[in-house]
Write a protein that holds these residues in place. Sequence first.
Motif, short mmCIF file in Angstrom:
data_model
loop_
_atom_site.label_atom_id
_atom_site.label_comp_id
_atom_site.label_asym_id
_atom_site.label_seq_id
_atom_site.Cartn_x
_atom_site.Cartn_y
_atom_site.Cartn_z
N UNK A 52 0.81 -1.22 0.00
CA UNK A 52 0.00 0.00 0.00
C UNK A 52 0.84 1.27 0.00
N UNK A 53 2.18 1.13 -0.07
CA UNK A 53 3.04 2.32 -0.09
C UNK A 53 2.90 3.08 -1.39
N UNK A 54 2.89 4.41 -1.30
CA UNK A 54 2.83 5.25 -2.50
C UNK A 54 4.20 5.24 -3.18
N UNK A 252 -3.23 -12.20 -7.95
CA UNK A 252 -2.73 -12.55 -9.28
C UNK A 252 -1.31 -12.03 -9.54
N UNK A 253 -0.74 -11.32 -8.59
CA UNK A 253 0.66 -10.91 -8.71
C UNK A 253 0.87 -9.54 -9.34
N UNK A 254 -0.18 -8.76 -9.47
CA UNK A 254 -0.04 -7.40 -10.01
C UNK A 254 0.88 -6.59 -9.09
N UNK A 255 1.76 -5.77 -9.68
CA UNK A 255 2.77 -5.07 -8.86
C UNK A 255 2.27 -3.76 -8.26
N UNK A 256 1.56 -2.95 -9.07
CA UNK A 256 1.11 -1.64 -8.59
C UNK A 256 -0.37 -1.45 -8.90
N UNK A 257 -1.03 -0.71 -8.02
CA UNK A 257 -2.45 -0.45 -8.19
C UNK A 257 -2.72 1.05 -8.16
N UNK A 258 -3.72 1.45 -8.94
CA UNK A 258 -4.08 2.86 -9.04
C UNK A 258 -5.59 2.93 -9.17
N UNK A 259 -6.24 3.80 -8.45
CA UNK A 259 -7.69 3.92 -8.61
C UNK A 259 -8.34 4.63 -7.45
N UNK A 260 -9.63 4.89 -7.61
CA UNK A 260 -10.38 5.64 -6.61
C UNK A 260 -10.37 4.96 -5.25
N UNK A 261 -10.16 3.63 -5.20
CA UNK A 261 -10.09 2.94 -3.92
C UNK A 261 -9.02 3.56 -3.02
N UNK A 262 -7.93 4.00 -3.65
CA UNK A 262 -6.82 4.60 -2.88
C UNK A 262 -6.97 6.11 -2.81
N UNK A 263 -7.11 6.72 -3.98
CA UNK A 263 -7.29 8.17 -4.04
C UNK A 263 -7.72 8.56 -5.44
N UNK A 273 -0.23 15.79 1.32
CA UNK A 273 -0.75 15.52 2.66
C UNK A 273 -1.12 14.04 2.87
N UNK A 274 -1.06 13.25 1.79
CA UNK A 274 -1.42 11.82 1.94
C UNK A 274 -0.35 11.10 2.78
N UNK A 275 -0.76 10.08 3.52
CA UNK A 275 0.24 9.28 4.23
C UNK A 275 1.10 8.48 3.25
N UNK A 276 2.27 8.02 3.68
CA UNK A 276 3.17 7.25 2.81
C UNK A 276 2.55 5.93 2.37
N UNK A 277 1.64 5.44 3.20
CA UNK A 277 1.02 4.15 2.91
C UNK A 277 -0.49 4.35 2.96
N UNK A 278 -1.16 3.94 1.87
CA UNK A 278 -2.60 4.22 1.81
C UNK A 278 -3.42 3.01 2.26
N UNK A 279 -4.37 3.25 3.14
CA UNK A 279 -5.24 2.17 3.58
C UNK A 279 -6.30 1.85 2.53
N UNK A 280 -6.79 0.62 2.52
CA UNK A 280 -7.90 0.28 1.60
C UNK A 280 -9.14 -0.08 2.39
#
Length: 280
Positions: A52-54, A252-263, A273-280
């Motif tokens: 979950x790290x940015x 499935x082994x995807x390396x990085x995720x991007x989407x509204x779930x995170x921001x 202002x976001x934390x270094x690690x994003x909660x889901x």
Amino acid sequence: AKLQGRNIWQCYTGQISAPTLEHISLRREMFEAIEEQQFVVYYQPLVDARTGEVRSLEALIRWHHPERGMVPPNDFIPLAEHTGQIISIDQWVLRQACLDTVAMNASRPHAQSVAVAVNISPIHFRRAGFVNEVQQVLAESGLAPYLLELEVTEGVLMSGADTVIKQLDALRHYGVRVAIDDFGTGFSSLSYLRQLPINKVKLDRCFIEGIDHQRDSAAIVQGVITMAHNLGLQVVAEGVEAHAEWEDLTRRGCDFLQGYLFSRPVPLIDVMALPNRLPV
Ligand code: C2E
Ligand code: CA
Ligand code: CA
Ligand code: CA
């Protein structure tokens, strides 16, 4: 995602029809927009699927039009590509994104540096002098080359292969990273990727949307991840909106995720202002 013809997956793309009066005035307004600083860059984080790290930020342009309000990129980028104005728009975004990322990293000296991903239109990417331009922006902004990632669509690779490979080699030599955007819509081209000096593929959102209820979308996602990994490439999933998608993609082994779930994409001040690690 819908299967169209043989091996071509059709996802929605903005399309531009014949010029209209509307286009003529938009074209004029785009010239003014740069001068009058109506464009703004928003940033959307890409997170490490496991922690979950940015890890990086995608730069996405926004147009705050004085009368029309917020004009979404899909409403003017295709026209800007048609008129050639995309080149100055992309140059502006590239410069701003590099400067913002230097500021972002300076503001968090104890965290791991984040990279920035900038969308580059095919007509801009193919232009002679593009690589010099990138080099100059890096020098001016002081951003380390390995913290810059350029996103180009699969379409770029299909035409004028020689020039494109030359550009990619030059960028690689310089240490800049390249990602293939909207990946999967020309599924047959995966084997072709093997010959190209690229770092990442970004799976188009339309495959992620269907992952939990369309068996063919899930199969494509799995196929792309497996093959990309075999070719030494990292995989990003775009448009992750649901917790179940996060779980599925991580499994499935995807390396990085991007989407509204995170921001959602947000202004620089909010992404800082976001934390270094994003909660889901
Ligand atoms: P893209 O490069 O595929 O960017 C991802 C798009 O998906 C962005 O739309 C983003 O806001 C949106 N998105 C991200 N997460 C989610 C999600 O969870 N759900 C949904 N429904 N959407 C999500 P945006 O910002 O409207 O940009 C649209 C397109 O405009 C971009 O697609 C890119 O092709 C183009 N674009 C944006 N900025 C630039 C730029 O500076 N230069 C160029 N050449 N093109 C740009
Ligand atoms: Ca992109
Ligand atoms: Ca994309
Ligand atoms: Ca797109």
